[in-house]
Write a protein that holds these residues in place. Sequence first.
Motif, PDB file in Angstrom:
ATOM      1  N   PRO A  37      42.524  57.728 -22.889  1.00  0.00           N
ATOM      2  CA  PRO A  37      43.738  56.953 -22.232  1.00  0.00           C
ATOM      3  C   PRO A  37      44.705  56.281 -23.261  1.00  0.00           C
ATOM      4  CG  PRO A  37      41.810  55.621 -22.264  1.00  0.00           C
ATOM      5  CD  PRO A  37      41.394  57.211 -22.875  1.00  0.00           C
ATOM      6  N   ALA A  38      45.945  56.162 -22.736  1.00  0.00           N
ATOM      7  CA  ALA A  38      46.869  55.716 -23.457  1.00  0.00           C
ATOM      8  C   ALA A  38      47.888  54.585 -22.697  1.00  0.00           C
ATOM      9  CB  ALA A  38      47.760  56.747 -24.058  1.00  0.00           C
ATOM     10  N   TYR A  39      48.524  53.883 -23.349  1.00  0.00           N
ATOM     11  CA  TYR A  39      49.576  52.927 -22.589  1.00  0.00           C
ATOM     12  C   TYR A  39      50.767  53.419 -22.443  1.00  0.00           C
ATOM     13  CZ  TYR A  39      46.135  49.221 -23.848  1.00  0.00           C
ATOM     14  OH  TYR A  39      44.923  48.283 -23.915  1.00  0.00           O
ATOM     15  N   VAL A  40      51.322  53.599 -21.247  1.00  0.00           N
ATOM     16  CA  VAL A  40      52.553  54.032 -20.767  1.00  0.00           C
ATOM     17  C   VAL A  40      53.041  53.582 -19.854  1.00  0.00           C
ATOM     18  CG1 VAL A  40      51.755  56.266 -21.581  1.00  0.00           C
ATOM     19  CG2 VAL A  40      51.762  55.929 -19.282  1.00  0.00           C
ATOM     20  N   SER A  41      54.362  53.641 -19.512  1.00  0.00           N
ATOM     21  CA  SER A  41      55.168  53.336 -18.304  1.00  0.00           C
ATOM     22  C   SER A  41      54.766  54.285 -17.209  1.00  0.00           C
ATOM     23  CB  SER A  41      56.602  53.058 -18.765  1.00  0.00           C
ATOM     24  OG  SER A  41      57.219  52.537 -17.543  1.00  0.00           O
ATOM     25  N   LEU A  42      53.904  54.090 -16.064  1.00  0.00           N
ATOM     26  CA  LEU A  42      53.530  55.022 -15.235  1.00  0.00           C
ATOM     27  C   LEU A  42      54.765  55.289 -14.365  1.00  0.00           C
ATOM     28  CD1 LEU A  42      50.154  53.400 -13.916  1.00  0.00           C
ATOM     29  CD2 LEU A  42      50.643  55.522 -15.504  1.00  0.00           C
ATOM     30  N   LYS A  43      55.750  54.370 -13.994  1.00  0.00           N
ATOM     31  CA  LYS A  43      56.808  54.721 -13.261  1.00  0.00           C
ATOM     32  C   LYS A  43      57.989  55.953 -14.076  1.00  0.00           C
ATOM     33  CE  LYS A  43      57.312  50.766 -10.316  1.00  0.00           C
ATOM     34  NZ  LYS A  43      58.364  49.413 -10.055  1.00  0.00           N
ATOM     35  N   ARG A  44      57.476  55.863 -15.252  1.00  0.00           N
ATOM     36  CA  ARG A  44      58.544  56.777 -16.010  1.00  0.00           C
ATOM     37  C   ARG A  44      57.559  57.782 -16.875  1.00  0.00           C
ATOM     38  NH1 ARG A  44      61.585  55.984 -12.765  1.00  0.00           N
ATOM     39  NH2 ARG A  44      63.682  54.797 -12.978  1.00  0.00           N
ATOM     40  N   THR A  45      56.519  58.226 -16.509  1.00  0.00           N
ATOM     41  CA  THR A  45      55.618  59.181 -17.111  1.00  0.00           C
ATOM     42  C   THR A  45      55.186  60.315 -16.154  1.00  0.00           C
ATOM     43  OG1 THR A  45      55.083  57.502 -18.734  1.00  0.00           O
ATOM     44  CG2 THR A  45      53.723  59.587 -18.735  1.00  0.00           C
ATOM     45  N   SER A  46      55.289  61.657 -16.538  1.00  0.00           N
ATOM     46  CA  SER A  46      54.696  62.518 -15.695  1.00  0.00           C
ATOM     47  C   SER A  46      54.367  63.667 -16.631  1.00  0.00           C
ATOM     48  CB  SER A  46      55.937  63.120 -14.714  1.00  0.00           C
ATOM     49  OG  SER A  46      55.489  63.826 -13.661  1.00  0.00           O
ATOM     50  N   ILE A  47      53.522  64.644 -15.955  1.00  0.00           N
ATOM     51  CA  ILE A  47      52.943  65.745 -16.571  1.00  0.00           C
ATOM     52  C   ILE A  47      53.339  67.166 -16.083  1.00  0.00           C
ATOM     53  CG2 ILE A  47      51.015  64.594 -17.972  1.00  0.00           C
ATOM     54  CD1 ILE A  47      49.209  65.663 -15.593  1.00  0.00           C
ATOM     55  N   ALA A  48      53.563  68.224 -16.824  1.00  0.00           N
ATOM     56  CA  ALA A  48      53.889  69.570 -15.988  1.00  0.00           C
ATOM     57  C   ALA A  48      53.136  70.533 -17.026  1.00  0.00           C
ATOM     58  CB  ALA A  48      55.367  69.745 -15.680  1.00  0.00           C
ATOM     59  N   GLU A  82      60.168  51.228 -22.929  1.00  0.00           N
ATOM     60  CA  GLU A  82      61.358  51.663 -22.938  1.00  0.00           C
ATOM     61  C   GLU A  82      61.848  52.857 -24.020  1.00  0.00           C
ATOM     62  OE1 GLU A  82      64.252  48.563 -22.551  1.00  0.00           O
ATOM     63  OE2 GLU A  82      63.305  47.687 -20.629  1.00  0.00           O
ATOM     64  N   ARG A  83      60.763  53.418 -24.722  1.00  0.00           N
ATOM     65  CA  ARG A  83      61.187  54.302 -25.696  1.00  0.00           C
ATOM     66  C   ARG A  83      60.658  55.658 -25.032  1.00  0.00           C
ATOM     67  NH1 ARG A  83      57.894  54.186 -29.561  1.00  0.00           N
ATOM     68  NH2 ARG A  83      56.662  52.258 -28.824  1.00  0.00           N
ATOM     69  N   ALA A  84      61.450  56.691 -24.915  1.00  0.00           N
ATOM     70  CA  ALA A  84      61.076  57.895 -24.399  1.00  0.00           C
ATOM     71  C   ALA A  84      60.423  59.155 -25.432  1.00  0.00           C
ATOM     72  CB  ALA A  84      62.228  58.601 -23.807  1.00  0.00           C
ATOM     73  N   PHE A  85      59.440  59.545 -24.876  1.00  0.00           N
ATOM     74  CA  PHE A  85      58.614  60.500 -25.488  1.00  0.00           C
ATOM     75  C   PHE A  85      58.393  61.703 -25.028  1.00  0.00           C
ATOM     76  CE2 PHE A  85      55.496  58.471 -23.050  1.00  0.00           C
ATOM     77  CZ  PHE A  85      54.460  59.512 -22.806  1.00  0.00           C
TER      78      PHE A  85
END
Length: 337
Positions: free
Chosen positions: A276-287, A302-305
Motif C-alpha cells: 500500500p502507498a500514500y496517494v491522492s485517491l480523488k486523482r488516482t486510478s488504474i487501468a 499534487e505531483r503527478a506520476f
Amino acid sequence: MAGLLRGSVLMAAAFGAFAAGEPAELHGPPLGNHTGLRLVVADRPPFVLDVDSGSVTRLNAVGNTFSVLGVASGAVVMVAGAGTRVTNLRVWVMSGKRASPRPIGAGRDVVPAAGGAGVWVTRVVRPRRCVLLRIALDGRQSASRAIPCKWVIAPAADLGLVVRRTRIIDPRTGRKVFGSRQGVLAVAGARVLVGMGTLHWPDYRFSLTDTVTGARHRFGWPSILKYLDIPQVDPQGRYIALPFADPAYRLSGSQVLDVWVLDTFTGKLTHLPSSPAYVSLKRTSIAWTHDSRLVLLGEVDERAFVGVWRPGQTRLALKTIHFPRRNGASDAFAPLG
C-alpha cells in the motif's frame, strides 16, 4: 479512486488477512521513455497524455468527461456532457494515433460490449422509459429493447451484462445466465468474482466461480485497508486488479491505495509492488493495457506520476509527469493504442 468516492463498490472488512505491510511512499525503478503509452484522461475537457514525451493534447470538442473506457485494441470511448451530469450523455470514440474524437450516440450508462467492437448503452427515452441498445464504434445502433430505468449496467465480459449488481444477463435476449445473492464485482472471461458477507457480518470473503465447469475458489480479504474500489479486468480475461483504499487511514487524514491482482487461471493473489502507498485517491486510478500491463495514473502531494507493472515483475516502474491540474468529474483514463 472515483468508484470509492461514489460509493458504487464499497465494503468494510476484517483487516490484514494476508498481513500486508504498512503504507509507504511510492517507490520503484525509473520508467523509461519507450513504453509506447498514450493515455486518454478524463477532464474538463479530456486530454491525451503521451507518457514517453510528456506532451498533452486537449480534446476540446468533447467537454466534461464522466467516464473513459477502453473497448478494443487501439480504441477508447468517452462519455461526456455539459457542466453537470444530465440524464443522457454524449458518447465519443477515439482510435489511432492521429484520429480526432467523434460522437457515436447518447446514453446514461455505457459499458464495453463483448469482443470490443462497440458498447452497450442505457438510454432514457422519456421519464420511466429506458432502452438498452448496442452502438458499434462506427455509430451503427442495434438490438434496442426496453429495460427498467432503475437498472444500472456493468460489463460481464463474454457472459453479457451485470444488472442490479447480482445478476448477469444476455443483453440481446434478457435471459439470465448467472445469479448470486452476493454482489458481482467483476467478470473475467467466463469467471465471475463475487463478494460474500454483509455489513452486519464483516468477515468478508471473495468467491471466484468458473461458469463453465462450476469450480469455485474462495479467498479472504487480502488488504490492511477497509474499502474495496471498482475492480479492473485485464482485456485478455486473465487478471483482475483489486484496488483497496482508505480516504482517512487510521484517522490520520492520509489517503492510501493498496492493489492486489488475482490470476483467475490459478487463483493466485499477487500484491502490487510498492503498495500500500500514500496517494491522492480523488486523482488516482488504474487501468490495463491490451498487452496486460497495469498502469497507475495519479498524484501524490499534487505531483503527478505514472506507474507501470506487468504480472510477474517484482517492481513497479515509476515516472513523474507534468500536466495541468485536472478539474473534471472523473479521474478515469484508458490507454489509446
